[in-house]
Design a protein around this motif. Structure first.
Motif, PDB file in Angstrom:
ATOM      1  N   PRO A 376       0.806  -1.232   0.000  1.00 49.18           N
ATOM      2  CA  PRO A 376       0.000   0.000   0.000  1.00 49.18           C
ATOM      3  C   PRO A 376       0.832   1.272   0.000  1.00 49.18           C
ATOM      4  O   PRO A 376       0.398   2.296  -0.527  1.00 49.18           O
ATOM      5  CB  PRO A 376      -0.824  -0.127   1.279  1.00 49.18           C
ATOM      6  N   ALA A 377       2.022   1.234   0.595  1.00 53.86           N
ATOM      7  CA  ALA A 377       2.869   2.435   0.636  1.00 53.86           C
ATOM      8  C   ALA A 377       3.511   2.662  -0.725  1.00 53.86           C
ATOM      9  O   ALA A 377       3.797   1.713  -1.460  1.00 53.86           O
ATOM     10  CB  ALA A 377       3.936   2.279   1.705  1.00 53.86           C
ATOM     11  N   PRO A 378       3.779   3.914  -1.095  1.00 54.39           N
ATOM     12  CA  PRO A 378       4.441   4.199  -2.375  1.00 54.39           C
ATOM     13  C   PRO A 378       5.851   3.620  -2.418  1.00 54.39           C
ATOM     14  O   PRO A 378       6.501   3.416  -1.393  1.00 54.39           O
ATOM     15  CB  PRO A 378       4.471   5.732  -2.419  1.00 54.39           C
ATOM     16  N   PHE A 379       6.334   3.371  -3.628  1.00 58.11           N
ATOM     17  CA  PHE A 379       7.699   2.885  -3.822  1.00 58.11           C
ATOM     18  C   PHE A 379       8.711   4.022  -3.916  1.00 58.11           C
ATOM     19  O   PHE A 379       9.914   3.786  -3.995  1.00 58.11           O
ATOM     20  CB  PHE A 379       7.783   2.040  -5.090  1.00 58.11           C
ATOM     21  N   ASN A 380       8.229   5.258  -3.975  1.00 56.20           N
ATOM     22  CA  ASN A 380       9.106   6.439  -4.029  1.00 56.20           C
ATOM     23  C   ASN A 380      10.014   6.428  -5.257  1.00 56.20           C
ATOM     24  O   ASN A 380      11.232   6.602  -5.177  1.00 56.20           O
ATOM     25  CB  ASN A 380       9.942   6.552  -2.750  1.00 56.20           C
ATOM     26  N   LEU A 381       9.407   6.236  -6.400  1.00 56.34           N
ATOM     27  CA  LEU A 381      10.123   6.270  -7.674  1.00 56.34           C
ATOM     28  C   LEU A 381      10.678   7.667  -7.917  1.00 56.34           C
ATOM     29  O   LEU A 381       9.977   8.662  -7.774  1.00 56.34           O
ATOM     30  CB  LEU A 381       9.170   5.879  -8.809  1.00 56.34           C
ATOM     31  N   GLN A 382      11.954   7.731  -8.312  1.00 55.14           N
ATOM     32  CA  GLN A 382      12.613   9.016  -8.583  1.00 55.14           C
ATOM     33  C   GLN A 382      13.084   9.115 -10.034  1.00 55.14           C
ATOM     34  O   GLN A 382      13.049  10.186 -10.632  1.00 55.14           O
ATOM     35  CB  GLN A 382      13.814   9.186  -7.654  1.00 55.14           C
ATOM     36  N   TYR A 383      13.558   7.994 -10.577  1.00 53.46           N
ATOM     37  CA  TYR A 383      14.119   7.989 -11.933  1.00 53.46           C
ATOM     38  C   TYR A 383      13.251   7.174 -12.882  1.00 53.46           C
ATOM     39  O   TYR A 383      12.728   6.120 -12.512  1.00 53.46           O
ATOM     40  CB  TYR A 383      15.516   7.351 -11.933  1.00 53.46           C
ATOM     41  N   VAL A 384      13.143   7.622 -14.136  1.00 51.16           N
ATOM     42  CA  VAL A 384      12.526   6.845 -15.204  1.00 51.16           C
ATOM     43  C   VAL A 384      13.371   7.014 -16.461  1.00 51.16           C
ATOM     44  O   VAL A 384      13.619   8.148 -16.897  1.00 51.16           O
ATOM     45  CB  VAL A 384      11.083   7.289 -15.499  1.00 51.16           C
ATOM     46  N   GLY A 385      13.834   5.895 -17.015  1.00 51.62           N
ATOM     47  CA  GLY A 385      14.546   5.942 -18.279  1.00 51.62           C
ATOM     48  C   GLY A 385      13.570   5.840 -19.439  1.00 51.62           C
ATOM     49  O   GLY A 385      12.627   5.052 -19.409  1.00 51.62           O
ATOM     50  N   ILE A 386      13.804   6.643 -20.466  1.00 47.32           N
ATOM     51  CA  ILE A 386      12.978   6.600 -21.675  1.00 47.32           C
ATOM     52  C   ILE A 386      13.904   6.303 -22.847  1.00 47.32           C
ATOM     53  O   ILE A 386      14.707   7.133 -23.248  1.00 47.32           O
ATOM     54  CB  ILE A 386      12.228   7.928 -21.915  1.00 47.32           C
ATOM     55  N   ILE A 414       9.984  13.733 -11.133  1.00 46.71           N
ATOM     56  CA  ILE A 414      10.638  12.564 -11.727  1.00 46.71           C
ATOM     57  C   ILE A 414      11.798  13.009 -12.608  1.00 46.71           C
ATOM     58  O   ILE A 414      11.663  13.906 -13.447  1.00 46.71           O
ATOM     59  CB  ILE A 414       9.641  11.739 -12.566  1.00 46.71           C
ATOM     60  N   THR A 415      12.963  12.383 -12.420  1.00 46.85           N
ATOM     61  CA  THR A 415      14.125  12.642 -13.261  1.00 46.85           C
ATOM     62  C   THR A 415      14.084  11.698 -14.459  1.00 46.85           C
ATOM     63  O   THR A 415      14.183  10.481 -14.295  1.00 46.85           O
ATOM     64  CB  THR A 415      15.437  12.424 -12.490  1.00 46.85           C
ATOM     65  N   VAL A 416      13.903  12.269 -15.638  1.00 43.36           N
ATOM     66  CA  VAL A 416      13.867  11.474 -16.864  1.00 43.36           C
ATOM     67  C   VAL A 416      15.281  11.286 -17.384  1.00 43.36           C
ATOM     68  O   VAL A 416      16.063  12.239 -17.471  1.00 43.36           O
ATOM     69  CB  VAL A 416      12.992  12.142 -17.934  1.00 43.36           C
ATOM     70  N   ILE A 417      15.614  10.048 -17.734  1.00 40.89           N
ATOM     71  CA  ILE A 417      16.919   9.730 -18.299  1.00 40.89           C
ATOM     72  C   ILE A 417      16.722   9.374 -19.766  1.00 40.89           C
ATOM     73  O   ILE A 417      15.993   8.443 -20.103  1.00 40.89           O
ATOM     74  CB  ILE A 417      17.577   8.559 -17.549  1.00 40.89           C
ATOM     75  N   GLY A 418      17.367  10.132 -20.630  1.00 41.46           N
ATOM     76  CA  GLY A 418      17.274   9.897 -22.066  1.00 41.46           C
ATOM     77  C   GLY A 418      18.379   8.976 -22.554  1.00 41.46           C
ATOM     78  O   GLY A 418      19.097   8.349 -21.772  1.00 41.46           O
ATOM     79  N   THR A 419      18.540   8.886 -23.862  1.00 42.82           N
ATOM     80  CA  THR A 419      19.536   8.005 -24.459  1.00 42.82           C
ATOM     81  C   THR A 419      20.263   8.721 -25.579  1.00 42.82           C
ATOM     82  O   THR A 419      19.692   9.603 -26.239  1.00 42.82           O
ATOM     83  CB  THR A 419      18.877   6.719 -25.000  1.00 42.82           C
ATOM     84  N   VAL A 420      21.524   8.359 -25.785  1.00 39.14           N
ATOM     85  CA  VAL A 420      22.319   8.962 -26.864  1.00 39.14           C
ATOM     86  C   VAL A 420      22.919   7.870 -27.750  1.00 39.14           C
ATOM     87  O   VAL A 420      24.054   7.956 -28.206  1.00 39.14           O
ATOM     88  CB  VAL A 420      23.411   9.903 -26.317  1.00 39.14           C
ATOM     89  N   GLY A 421      22.137   6.828 -27.986  1.00 33.95           N
ATOM     90  CA  GLY A 421      22.564   5.794 -28.907  1.00 33.95           C
ATOM     91  C   GLY A 421      23.426   4.720 -28.269  1.00 33.95           C
ATOM     92  O   GLY A 421      23.728   4.759 -27.078  1.00 33.95           O
ATOM     93  N   PRO A 422      23.878   3.750 -29.088  1.00 27.17           N
ATOM     94  CA  PRO A 422      24.581   2.582 -28.549  1.00 27.17           C
ATOM     95  C   PRO A 422      26.079   2.744 -28.375  1.00 27.17           C
ATOM     96  O   PRO A 422      26.716   1.867 -27.793  1.00 27.17           O
ATOM     97  CB  PRO A 422      24.280   1.509 -29.599  1.00 27.17           C
ATOM     98  N   PHE A 423      26.653   3.823 -28.869  1.00 28.06           N
ATOM     99  CA  PHE A 423      28.110   3.945 -28.863  1.00 28.06           C
ATOM    100  C   PHE A 423      28.544   5.260 -28.220  1.00 28.06           C
ATOM    101  O   PHE A 423      27.772   6.226 -28.165  1.00 28.06           O
ATOM    102  CB  PHE A 423      28.658   3.870 -30.290  1.00 28.06           C
TER     103      PHE A 423
END
Length: 660
Positions: A376-386, A414-423
């Protein structure tokens, strides 16, 4: 090493080359600063070192996830592997001259998400019965005296109840545990019983044997050790989970990299398909060439993070599939598919719903589903990767921006984490950074798998990154080997990550787990089989850095000969304890000397602890053998100033406590 004309420093870094002039100037500046003494330090990320879990190498099913039955719901298919089908890893058995039939049906399943089930028709009873047998993931290991929870969904398809004997049998057919259930309802019901094992055996099989005539349907045939991590139902294999807990990671990224955006749009990892009762979850092909039951789903990931004090870092697809879909791995990127724009608002809502599921009150729509699962208590999510290693196409950019803007507007916390490709270089890297800077994305995810020499020569990669701009998450890195020389190259690089902990917010080695005989990618941090786990030398480097994290970095504590490129060092302080932590790396074949000055830290306890990990360059912890290289801790007398002689090929951690 060449000396280059004036060009972009980052360009050299992207090609794995560091100008000698910059290195020498930097080292001389550090030596001069040492003479001036410590001043203040700089704040660095408190979440710097964590773990990245991807369901690769049978890391989940058959690995960290505690389920012992393979293909428990009869959902394996040629989509997973050409030779697989609904009865893969099952045997139809008719001991004692019994006979009957076994079929797969889909007309009336336990749940639409779980369409296949087995129908067992017992036509004639000989001396025993008619049933099915499962050998698990290359056999089922059991221990004497321990309890195992068996469960099955069943419904009666004939008039009279059917009795079933459930047993664990060794390769000789001898029974090590046995229990009975009676199927009596014409509706799907869950039947449970416990099996207590009489003898240890690594090669048992589960046998489900009907001993009365009749007809019944069976699904979700499950066997779990009672001794899961923290004794959680539907829990994790205790020894593997404990090894991860012993790292004391600040975060865990999950459920994977390429796994997250999947092999085509239909194979994207959709978090909603992985929560709720296991019989209602959606199973599917694993992008790495096997099957995922989703038994280890988002609830279990979040719960594990909470159990070991790590922050959850879920990674969601950026509404595009992997550009290597359809078997085009590392070639061209022609396979990326994008969710149709007409479906984007629904997909964006799916991302927003995750935040509500993780953090919302128990009375909210999705928070209620979390509460119903027992939290029932929140998980306290801070980061989400997209996104993950995506090809930065116009389709990706458009969809990423839509998702990012929606999360930023609805959940600025929420801190969103982006991506800059595979290399760590190239077109996608440049385009990804350009997009991140344009949108002011808080953090982006850089990945690199390179030779040890790359990590040694790129220790200054982040020294010239902007300090007040988009931060970096090094989500996947490894030096392509599990020998001492690999681990120490990574250790030297990690001292640079600490030095740049104001720019690098998070870092995690990858991949994490690999099952012997079922491995698609090497190297990995921990190798395992059904009964044992074997941490690599790389594991111990990660552990030593992780359990000795600090939140303030000090530039001027350690000095060394600037010409000795084999030496690397960092000094951090934990503001909660006041402890000063030195990490001293010698990646060379000869001992190396470093001078330490702790005089600016005030009163410290001279009785310190020293932990040393060292061995020959080729030393490795070989799977199936006792570990050849492990850390050794001893007492150490830490004066205000002292000289430390680092053994050849070593990582030394000296932890000096604040004097009480």
């Amino acid at each position: 090493m060449k000396i280059f004309k004036a060009q972009s420093y980052r360009k050299h870094l992207c090609h794995g080359i560091v100008p000698v002039t910059f290195m020498v100037v930097n080292m001389l500046l550090c030596a001069h600063a040492f003479a001036q003494g410590v001043k203040g330090g700089k704040k660095i990320s408190p979440d710097l070192f964590g773990l990245f879990f991807e369901d690769i190498n049978y890391s989940a099913d058959g690995g960290l996830y505690g389920e012992l039955v393979q293909n428990r719901s009869f959902e394996y298919s040629p989509t997973d592997r050409r030779e697989w089908h609904s009865f893969s890893f099952w045997q139809y058995i008719t001991p004692g001259f019994s006979y009957g039939s076994l079929n797969i049906e889909t007309t009336s399943p336990v749940h639409p998400n779980n369409p296949h089930y087995a129908v067992l028709n017992i036509e004639h009873l000989g001396d025993s019965g008619v049933g099915i047998r499962n050998d698990g993931f290359a056999k089922i290991p059991v221990k004497a005296g321990e309890k195992y929870h068996f469960s099955v969904f069943a419904k009666l398809l004939s008039q009279d109840p059917v009795n079933i004997v459930v047993s664990l049998q060794n390769p000789k057919g001898e029974t090590l545990a046995e229990s009975k259930i009676r199927v009596s309802s014409p509706d799907w019901q869950k039947y449970t019983t416990d099996l207590v094992v009489s003898a240890t055996n690594d090669s048992t099989a589960l046998v489900v044997l009907a001993t009365t005539k009749g007809k019944l349907a069976l699904d979700v045939v499950s066997l779990f050790p009672a001794n899961t991590f923290k004794n959680r139902p539907n829990g994790l294999r205790a020894d593997l989970a404990q090894l991860l807990a012993d790292i004391h990671p600040k975060f865990i990224r999950f459920p994977g990299g390429c796994l997250a955006h999947g092999d085509g749009l239909g194979n994207m990892y959709r978090w909603k398909n992985t929560i709720g009762p296991i019989e209602q979850r959606v199973e599917q092909k694993n992008i790495w060439g096997y099957h995922q039951t989703a038994g280890l789903g988002y609830f279990e990931y979040f719960q594990f993070c909470e159990d070991i004090g790590a922050k959850p870092l879920p990674v969601l697809p950026a509404a595009v599939s992997c550009q290597n879909s359809g078997g085009t791995w590392r070639i061209g990127g022609t396979g990326q598919k994008a969710i149709d724009m007409s479906e984007m608002q629904d997909y964006i809502q799916e991302v927003l719903d995750l935040v509500e599921w993780a953090n919302g009150p128990a009375a909210s729509t999705w928070g209620a589903k979390r509460a119903a699962a027992g939290h029932p208590a929140p998980f306290n999510l801070q980061y989400v990767g997209i996104g993950n290693e995506d090809k930065i196409t116009p389709e990706f950019e458009q969809r990423f921006k839509m998702i990012y803007d929606a999360v930023k507007a609805k959940h600025p916390e929420i801190t969103v984490i982006g991506t800059v490709g595979p290399f760590p270089e190239g077109e996608d890297f440049d385009k990804g950074w350009k997009l991140a800077n344009t949108l002011q994305v808080p953090v982006v995810d850089e990945h690199y798998y390179s030779a040890p020499e790359w990590f040694i020569s790129n220790q200054y990669r982040y020294d010239t990154y902007k300090r007040n701009a988009t931060k970096v998450y090094i989500g996947e890195y490894a030096s392509r080997g599990n020998k001492m020389k690999n681990a120490l190259a990574e250790a030297a690089y990690m001292t640079a990550i600490e030095r740049n902990g104001d720019v690098v917010s998070l870092a995690s080695y990858a991949p994490l787990l690999a099952k012997s005989g079922f491995t698609q990618w090497n190297p990995d941090m921990i190798y395992f089989d059904n009964t044992s786990a074997y941490p690599t030398v790389n594991y111990y480097v990660q552990q030593l850095f992780s359990v000795n994290q600090g939140d303030t970095y000090f530039e001027n504590v350690v000095s060394k000969n600037p010409a000795d490129s084999a030496l690397a060092a960092s000094c951090v302080q934990d503001s909660k304890t006041g402890d000063v932590i030195l990490k001293l790396v010698n990646a060379g074949p000869e001992q190396g000397s470093m001078k330490i000055n702790l005089s600016a830290f005030g009163k410290l306890d001279a009785a310190a602890a020293k932990t040393v990990l060292n061995g020959s360059p080729e030393a490795a912890n070989v799977f199936g053998s006792a570990a050849a290289v492990t850390p050794v801790t001893s007492a150490f007398n830490a004066a205000k100033t002292f000289e430390y002689t680092a053994p050849p090929m070593s990582l030394t951690v000296i932890r000096v406590r604040k004097k009480k």
